[in-house]
Design an enzyme around this catalytic site. Structure first.
Site, PDB file in Angstrom:
ATOM      1  N   CYS A 203      -0.548   1.861  -0.463  1.00 28.13           N
ATOM      2  CA  CYS A 203      -0.887   3.285  -0.310  1.00 28.13           C
ATOM      3  C   CYS A 203       0.127   4.029   0.554  1.00 28.13           C
ATOM      4  CB  CYS A 203      -2.293   3.436   0.259  1.00 28.13           C
ATOM      5  SG  CYS A 203      -2.574   2.631   1.850  1.00 28.13           S
ATOM      6  N   HIS A 335      -6.201   2.697   5.203  1.00 26.37           N
ATOM      7  CA  HIS A 335      -5.860   3.509   4.033  1.00 26.37           C
ATOM      8  C   HIS A 335      -5.113   4.762   4.484  1.00 26.37           C
ATOM      9  CE1 HIS A 335      -5.949   4.546  -0.108  1.00 26.37           C
ATOM     10  NE2 HIS A 335      -6.816   5.541  -0.009  1.00 26.37           N
ATOM     11  N   ASP A 356      -5.124  10.917  -3.449  1.00 29.80           N
ATOM     12  CA  ASP A 356      -5.397   9.534  -3.059  1.00 29.80           C
ATOM     13  C   ASP A 356      -4.623   8.593  -3.982  1.00 29.80           C
ATOM     14  OD1 ASP A 356      -6.477   7.000  -2.497  1.00 29.80           O
ATOM     15  OD2 ASP A 356      -8.456   7.826  -2.065  1.00 29.80           O
TER      16      ASP A 356
END
Length: 422
Positions: A203, A335, A356
């Site tokens: 991520c 995250h 995201d």
């Protein structure tokens, strides 16, 4: 040793009886009493004996019993100490084992277990897809060839990219009259999502790709990015961060990764993004929202900061403000996401708009279609009550550094790289 007197303890040898009669006779009774018996009383238990030999044997029994008792106590103590030592050793061993297992678990979780990186995971994931019948062998070989070419040139293959979302949002908000009073949007930015090669750990890299896609479209930053005209692949980004470390940025963070990211599945965070951007001469800062500032563990100060970031120099009366501001990197434990805008609702509440990396291209494509009721925006919207992690960090870009400023920031990053919001 000769037997001692039971009354005074003095060694009397063979003359014990005579010694007792002469020295302690008054305690035993004078001879010539009834039946002319001489009585001897044990000094340890007051038992009366009829002659000195019996008294001696009786006292010896007392002494043997006392000696045995003391020896037994010593042996019991030694045994207890031995058992305790063994118990302590076992507990230390178990604790070391647990710590080792926890450390190995963390290494696996954060990609530091030497299990390979993007390339290895990509190939293993495709092999599993073939084994399960979800991918044909010819597709496997084609995608492998494409991946190898992408890695060779250090360029992302673009297969996880969705473009045009900001423009679609701008069109939607122009016609939306129900809930939103005003909205500020970042400059154009492409969405990138995790692929087979970086699922579960990529991520941070994908959010950097999003941020970079916006910077490359902005003429103010092109001069710093003339060596990075295309979006780099994840292994290339890893090498770029290592280059920043070699320049001297964030030595503490570099040591955490043993100065090596390439070929690993290591997670990165705000500090690595800051170091990379600053090494590219981007003027940026880390803002640390280190504790909740609202009820129920919420972070209203974070929302206020984002509103100020986008609305500064963009205070016109238009309902939809398409700014030239780059998107914001948003990090929390486990995250990271990219902030691409913020809504001010008619009820005065604020709502972040987030890209995201965990959201697939198929889902993001829905945002490109005209949608009058805005249901697809659920993918992006995050209200104050939705962000309740203990701590958040953001990295925001706002300008270009001179070479001197870059060198100064490099020195500063060796001491402190974040500003805490109280």
């Amino acid at each position: 040793a000769p037997p001692g007197c039971p009354f005074c303890g003095e060694a009397a040898g063979q003359e014990l009886e005579e010694h007792v009669r002469e020295r302690h006779g008054h305690l035993l009774g004078a001879p010539g009493t009834e039946n002319d018996e001489q009585l001897y009383e044990c000094p340890m238990c007051s038992l009366t004996c009829t002659n000195i030999q019996i008294l001696e044997e009786h006292v010896d029994l007392h002494l043997e019993e006392h000696s045995f008792s003391e020896g037994g106590n010593i042996r019991d103590l030694e045994l207890a100490q031995q058992l305790q030592t063994e118990e302590d050793k076992w507990q230390r061993s178990e604790e070391e084992k647990r710590e080792r297992e926890e450390f190995e678990k963390l290494q696996r979780q954060y990609g530091l277990d030497n299990s390979g990186g993007y390339k290895q995971q990509f190939l293993k994931s495709m092999e599993r897809e073939v084994d399960r019948g979800r991918m044909q062998p010819f597709e496997y070989h084609k995608r492998k060839a494409d991946m190898m070419e992408s890695l060779a040139f250090g360029i992302d293959d673009g297969k996880t990219k969705t473009s045009g979302v900001i423009e679609a949002l701008c069109r939607y908000y122009q016609n939306e009259n129900k809930d939103v009073r005003r909205v500020w949007l970042s400059a154009g930015v492409d969405h990138f999502h995790s692929s087979l090669g970086d699922k579960g750990w990529g991520c941070g890299y994908r959010n950097f790709q999003m941020l970079l896609s916006s910077l490359l479209q902005n003429s103010s930053y092109r001069g710093c990015l003339r060596d990075t005209t295309l979006i780099p692949s994840i292994p290339k980004i890893q090498s770029m961060i290592e280059d920043a470390w070699r320049e001297g940025f964030d030595p503490h963070g570099a040591s955490h990764f043993n100065n090596r990211l390439h070929g690993s599945k290591a997670w990165i965070g705000a500090c690595e993004i800051y170091s990379l951007l600053t090494s590219l001469r981007m003027k940026c800062q880390i803002i640390d929202f280190h504790k909740p500032t609202g009820p129920m563990g919420t972070h209203p100060r974070l929302f206020e900061w984002v509103l100020h970031y986008y609305s500064t120099d963009n205070e016109g009366g238009a309902k939809v403000v398409c700014t030239s501001k780059p998107p914001i990197y948003l990090q929390h434990q486990g995250h990271s996401r990219t902030v691409v805008g913020i809504e001010e609702r008619k009820n005065k509440t604020l709502c972040l708009l987030l890209f995201d990396p965990g959201c697939s291209s198929q889902e993001m494509q829905k945002l490109l279609k005209q949608n009058s009721d805005g249901t697809n925006l659920k993918l992006l919207r995050k209200f104050v009550g939705s962000l309740k992690e203990k701590q958040y960090q953001i990295v925001a870009v706002d300008g270009v550094l001179s070479l001197e400023e870059k060198a100064a920031r490099c020195r500063a990053s060796q001491v402190l790289t974040s500003e805490k919001i109280p």
